[in-house]
Design a protein around this motif. Structure first.
Motif, PDB file in Angstrom:
ATOM      1  N   GLN A 105       0.809  -1.216   0.000  1.00 33.72           N
ATOM      2  CA  GLN A 105       0.000   0.000   0.000  1.00 33.72           C
ATOM      3  C   GLN A 105       0.843   1.267   0.000  1.00 33.72           C
ATOM      4  O   GLN A 105       0.357   2.337  -0.363  1.00 33.72           O
ATOM      5  CB  GLN A 105      -0.921   0.010   1.221  1.00 33.72           C
ATOM      6  N   GLU A 106       2.106   1.159   0.394  1.00 32.15           N
ATOM      7  CA  GLU A 106       2.933   2.348   0.572  1.00 32.15           C
ATOM      8  C   GLU A 106       3.775   2.689  -0.650  1.00 32.15           C
ATOM      9  O   GLU A 106       4.396   3.749  -0.700  1.00 32.15           O
ATOM     10  CB  GLU A 106       3.853   2.167   1.795  1.00 32.15           C
ATOM     11  N   HIS A 107       3.850   1.816  -1.623  1.00 24.68           N
ATOM     12  CA  HIS A 107       4.667   2.077  -2.807  1.00 24.68           C
ATOM     13  C   HIS A 107       4.142   1.252  -3.976  1.00 24.68           C
ATOM     14  O   HIS A 107       3.375   0.308  -3.789  1.00 24.68           O
ATOM     15  CB  HIS A 107       6.137   1.728  -2.540  1.00 24.68           C
ATOM     16  N   ILE A 108       4.564   1.615  -5.169  1.00 26.38           N
ATOM     17  CA  ILE A 108       4.113   0.905  -6.352  1.00 26.38           C
ATOM     18  C   ILE A 108       4.733  -0.498  -6.380  1.00 26.38           C
ATOM     19  O   ILE A 108       5.868  -0.698  -5.960  1.00 26.38           O
ATOM     20  CB  ILE A 108       4.482   1.685  -7.629  1.00 26.38           C
ATOM     21  N   ALA A 109       3.954  -1.464  -6.836  1.00 25.42           N
ATOM     22  CA  ALA A 109       4.429  -2.844  -6.917  1.00 25.42           C
ATOM     23  C   ALA A 109       5.051  -3.081  -8.287  1.00 25.42           C
ATOM     24  O   ALA A 109       4.491  -2.689  -9.312  1.00 25.42           O
ATOM     25  CB  ALA A 109       3.277  -3.819  -6.677  1.00 25.42           C
TER      26      ALA A 109
END
Length: 199
Positions: free
Chosen positions: A57-61
């Motif tokens: 949720q905190e960064h792009i996958a």
């Protein structure tokens, strides 16, 4: 002979321990945080069903594959059709928009992009979404999750899950663990703050 047996036993025990070592995921060092559009758990006042994209949720996958497998979770079987869509973030170009049959079993679900003949381009960010169509006549009632992903180049072997995880390739890591080490899936998800079964 007994010494040889002891040595061999010790060797195989060590190999087993190494093989079962947990895979530790490290967020990618490059790129801005992803602007998540409902990637977390989503439910509705119209139904008790909840869905969740299995992504950080905190960064792009990230993925290194041109046709990765996408994973999401549903809290229970549901009689609703599932709408899957994939688009290019910058242009809004729709690559896939397809209606899938209802989910008949709760738990982790997967969508393989190769089934849609999709090939992601390196360096491009995409948005994928899942919508449970609760009422086809009132799409405002949809239960929707949407999240971003980006394909990046790497020379890491796809079977080297430990290195992929350290380099931040989430989709590749989760696919490997799901396929080769399913008992570690829950532990891997907890590293990005996801505990299945909780809303």
């Amino acid at each position: 002979m007994s010494k040889i047996i002891v040595i061999l036993t010790s060797f195989f025990f060590s190999a087993t321990v190494i093989a079962e070592s947990p895979i530790l995921f490290k967020p990618p060092s490059s790129g801005a945080p992803s602007a998540q559009r409902g990637g977390g758990t989503r439910g509705s006042s119209y139904t008790s069903v909840a869905i969740q994209a299995l992504v950080p949720q905190e960064h792009i996958a990230l993925t290194s594959q041109e046709s990765p497998t996408l994973y999401w979770h549903i809290s229970q079987a549901a009689p609703y059709n599932v709408e899957f869509s994939l688009s290019v973030e910058n242009s809004g170009e729709i690559i896939v928009e397809d209606l899938l049959p209802p989910v008949t079993k709760a738990g982790i679900q997967s969508i393989t992009l190769s089934a849609f003949n999709v090939k992601l381009q390196e360096g491009t960010t995409y948005l994928w979404s899942i919508a449970l169509v609760v009422d086809p006549n009132d799409r405002a009632k949809d239960i929707l999750i949407s999240t971003a992903m980006r394909r990046e180049h790497t020379i890491i072997d796809l079977n080297d899950a430990a290195q992929l995880a350290q380099a931040g390739f989430w989709y590749d890591t989760l696919h490997y663990v799901s396929d080769k080490k399913p008992s570690q899936v829950s532990a891997l998800l907890k590293q990005i703050g996801i505990t299945l079964g909780e809303k």
